[in-house]
Design a protein around this motif. Structure first.
Motif, mmCIF file in Angstrom:
data_model
loop_
_atom_site.group_PDB
_atom_site.id
_atom_site.type_symbol
_atom_site.label_atom_id
_atom_site.label_comp_id
_atom_site.label_asym_id
_atom_site.label_seq_id
_atom_site.Cartn_x
_atom_site.Cartn_y
_atom_site.Cartn_z
ATOM 1 N N THR A 175 -13.759 13.483 48.945
ATOM 2 C CA THR A 175 -12.308 13.259 48.942
ATOM 3 C C THR A 175 -11.786 12.957 47.540
ATOM 4 O O THR A 175 -12.517 12.449 46.690
ATOM 5 C CB THR A 175 -11.929 12.046 49.838
ATOM 6 N N ILE A 176 -10.525 13.272 47.336
ATOM 7 C CA ILE A 176 -9.789 12.828 46.148
ATOM 8 C C ILE A 176 -9.148 11.504 46.572
ATOM 9 O O ILE A 176 -8.567 11.404 47.651
ATOM 10 C CB ILE A 176 -8.737 13.886 45.722
ATOM 11 N N SER A 177 -9.289 10.472 45.747
ATOM 12 C CA SER A 177 -8.804 9.147 46.132
ATOM 13 C C SER A 177 -7.287 9.107 46.230
ATOM 14 O O SER A 177 -6.586 9.906 45.596
ATOM 15 C CB SER A 177 -9.244 8.096 45.112
ATOM 16 N N ILE A 206 -24.575 8.964 46.118
ATOM 17 C CA ILE A 206 -25.928 9.329 46.554
ATOM 18 C C ILE A 206 -26.808 9.588 45.339
ATOM 19 O O ILE A 206 -26.492 10.444 44.503
ATOM 20 C CB ILE A 206 -25.878 10.591 47.441
ATOM 21 N N GLY A 207 -27.898 8.833 45.237
ATOM 22 C CA GLY A 207 -28.774 9.038 44.080
ATOM 23 C C GLY A 207 -29.842 7.978 44.005
ATOM 24 O O GLY A 207 -29.929 7.091 44.862
ATOM 25 N N LYS A 208 -30.633 8.059 42.947
ATOM 26 C CA LYS A 208 -31.796 7.165 42.791
ATOM 27 C C LYS A 208 -31.404 5.695 42.850
ATOM 28 O O LYS A 208 -32.118 4.884 43.413
ATOM 29 C CB LYS A 208 -32.493 7.446 41.453
ATOM 30 N N THR A 226 -17.183 13.377 39.621
ATOM 31 C CA THR A 226 -16.057 14.192 39.124
ATOM 32 C C THR A 226 -15.130 14.616 40.252
ATOM 33 O O THR A 226 -13.909 14.615 40.096
ATOM 34 C CB THR A 226 -16.579 15.475 38.433
ATOM 35 N N GLY A 227 -15.721 15.031 41.387
ATOM 36 C CA GLY A 227 -14.925 15.484 42.534
ATOM 37 C C GLY A 227 -13.961 16.582 42.125
ATOM 38 O O GLY A 227 -14.326 17.570 41.487
ATOM 39 N N SER A 228 -12.685 16.402 42.448
ATOM 40 C CA SER A 228 -11.673 17.411 42.135
ATOM 41 C C SER A 228 -11.403 17.518 40.630
ATOM 42 O O SER A 228 -10.845 18.510 40.168
ATOM 43 C CB SER A 228 -10.366 17.050 42.838
ATOM 44 N N GLY A 229 -11.714 16.452 39.883
ATOM 45 C CA GLY A 229 -11.374 16.423 38.453
ATOM 46 C C GLY A 229 -10.073 15.676 38.187
ATOM 47 O O GLY A 229 -9.680 15.494 37.032
ATOM 48 N N TYR A 230 -9.407 15.214 39.248
ATOM 49 C CA TYR A 230 -8.100 14.554 39.083
ATOM 50 C C TYR A 230 -8.213 13.243 38.282
ATOM 51 O O TYR A 230 -7.474 13.031 37.316
ATOM 52 C CB TYR A 230 -7.479 14.299 40.458
ATOM 53 N N VAL A 234 -23.680 18.225 35.609
ATOM 54 C CA VAL A 234 -24.184 18.134 36.984
ATOM 55 C C VAL A 234 -25.502 17.373 36.948
ATOM 56 O O VAL A 234 -26.480 17.850 36.374
ATOM 57 C CB VAL A 234 -24.395 19.535 37.597
ATOM 58 N N SER A 235 -25.501 16.174 37.535
ATOM 59 C CA SER A 235 -26.751 15.413 37.652
ATOM 60 C C SER A 235 -26.509 14.178 38.516
ATOM 61 O O SER A 235 -25.430 14.024 39.090
ATOM 62 C CB SER A 235 -27.306 15.021 36.278
ATOM 63 N N ASP A 236 -27.534 13.344 38.602
ATOM 64 C CA ASP A 236 -27.419 12.110 39.377
ATOM 65 C C ASP A 236 -26.780 11.034 38.506
ATOM 66 O O ASP A 236 -27.420 10.466 37.624
ATOM 67 C CB ASP A 236 -28.816 11.680 39.850
ATOM 68 N N GLY A 237 -25.530 10.745 38.790
ATOM 69 C CA GLY A 237 -24.772 9.796 37.971
ATOM 70 C C GLY A 237 -25.215 8.359 38.123
ATOM 71 O O GLY A 237 -24.802 7.510 37.329
HETATM 72 N N1 SAH Z 1 -13.031 11.174 41.143
HETATM 73 C C1 SAH Z 1 -12.860 12.207 42.131
HETATM 74 C C2 SAH Z 1 -13.160 11.767 43.532
HETATM 75 C C3 SAH Z 1 -14.585 11.651 43.745
HETATM 76 S S1 SAH Z 1 -15.194 11.761 45.402
HETATM 77 C C4 SAH Z 1 -11.498 12.839 42.085
HETATM 78 O O1 SAH Z 1 -10.662 12.425 41.282
HETATM 79 O O2 SAH Z 1 -11.283 13.785 42.845
HETATM 80 C C5 SAH Z 1 -16.833 11.277 45.006
HETATM 81 C C6 SAH Z 1 -17.631 12.291 44.260
HETATM 82 O O3 SAH Z 1 -18.827 11.671 43.858
HETATM 83 C C7 SAH Z 1 -18.043 13.502 45.114
HETATM 84 O O4 SAH Z 1 -17.647 14.686 44.501
HETATM 85 C C8 SAH Z 1 -19.573 13.366 45.188
HETATM 86 O O5 SAH Z 1 -20.246 14.608 45.219
HETATM 87 C C9 SAH Z 1 -19.858 12.610 43.906
HETATM 88 N N2 SAH Z 1 -21.137 11.899 43.873
HETATM 89 C C10 SAH Z 1 -21.764 11.212 44.859
HETATM 90 N N3 SAH Z 1 -22.918 10.697 44.403
HETATM 91 C C11 SAH Z 1 -23.036 11.063 43.093
HETATM 92 C C12 SAH Z 1 -23.998 10.839 42.068
HETATM 93 N N4 SAH Z 1 -25.120 10.137 42.262
HETATM 94 N N5 SAH Z 1 -23.774 11.384 40.852
HETATM 95 C C13 SAH Z 1 -22.663 12.102 40.596
HETATM 96 N N6 SAH Z 1 -21.719 12.355 41.527
HETATM 97 C C14 SAH Z 1 -21.887 11.832 42.752
#
Ligand code: SAH
Length: 236
Positions: free
Chosen positions: A74-76, A222-224, A101-105, A146-149
């Protein structure tokens, strides 16, 4: 996914039919609830939020809600974007790390206020769509990876500010480690269904002070160092 980088982005946006909707969003959702920093309000007024959602949802883009962006993400809600941005206390010369990043907004909003935005997304298709959109606005000071943030972005650390836009069961250690002294981390932490929005400020001595800013509900990080992917699959 790298893009050239520079000063806070002036964002090349065309005039559109939603200008009044954005002003209305400021007047009814943001200002009455205490969003007051001119840079934040200006960015919220400028970034065309509707373009970050599917065209079928454009008429809802400036309402007081989160909206789906595909892949169960979702976009917040606009207020949450503005509130978290304001909570980072940016002045204009910062390097900011965004997780999700999601939508990039949110990244576009930050790009107008910070010097450079490093944004990490775990889903490749979502990241690619955000990159394309941001390129369309000549938003060149946002770099997407693209990676585990939950592990941060070690090669570009330390950061002045870190914003996490997905809910985590605990605070990922790496994100505090990658903050500069005096830096701020804003992150939703708690259960799957509701979290507390925390602001963690790193002290000069390496310790950290935590403030609870309020309640919130985000999709899962979701991640480590977040929610485990296996558990996520099992719950589908
Ligand atoms: N900031 C975004 C909304 C993000 S929704 C906007 O402005 O639209 C949350 C996002 O976090 C999703 O796209 C999801 O895939 C991502 N996400 C979840 N776990 C993550 C991780 N470990 N590393 C990077 N991105 C992650």
């Amino acid at each position: 996914m790298r893009s050239a980088s520079g000063r806070p982005s002036p964002l090349k946006v065309k005039r559109d039919i939603y200008e009044r909707s954005r002003q209305n969003m400021l007047d009814t959702q943001l200002i009455p609830r205490g969003i007051s920093r001119p840079e934040v309000l200006h960015a919220m007024l400028t970034v065309p939020r509707h373009l970050f959602v599917d065209e079928a949802l454009w008429s809802q883009a400036y309402t007081d809600h989160a909206l789906p962006i595909g892949e169960k993400q979702t976009i917040s809600q606009p207020y949450m974007v503005a509130f978290m941005t304001e909570a980072l206390g940016l002045k204009g010369d910062e390097r900011v790390l965004e997780i999700g990043t999601g939508s990039g907004y949110q990244a576009a909003v930050l790009s107008m206020i910070a010097h450079r935005v490093y944004s990490v997304e775990r889903i490749g298709t979502i990241a690619a769509r955000a990159r394309k959109l941001l390129d369309g606005f000549m938003c060149s000071n946002v770099i997407i990876r693209v990676s585990d943030g939950t592990l941060g972005w070690p090669d570009e650390a330390p950061f002045d500010a870190v914003i996490v836009t997905a809910g985590s069961p605990t605070v990922p250690e790496a994100l505090i480690a990658q903050l500069k002294p005096g830096g701020r981390l804003v992150i939703p932490v708690g259960q799957e269904e509701d979290q507390k929005l925390l602001r963690i400020t790193k002290r000069e001595d390496g310790g950290a002070d935590t403030e609870v800013l309020g309640g919130c509900k985000f999709v899962k990080l979701i991640g480590k160092q977040g929610w485990q992917e296996a558990r996520e699959r099992a719950s589908l």
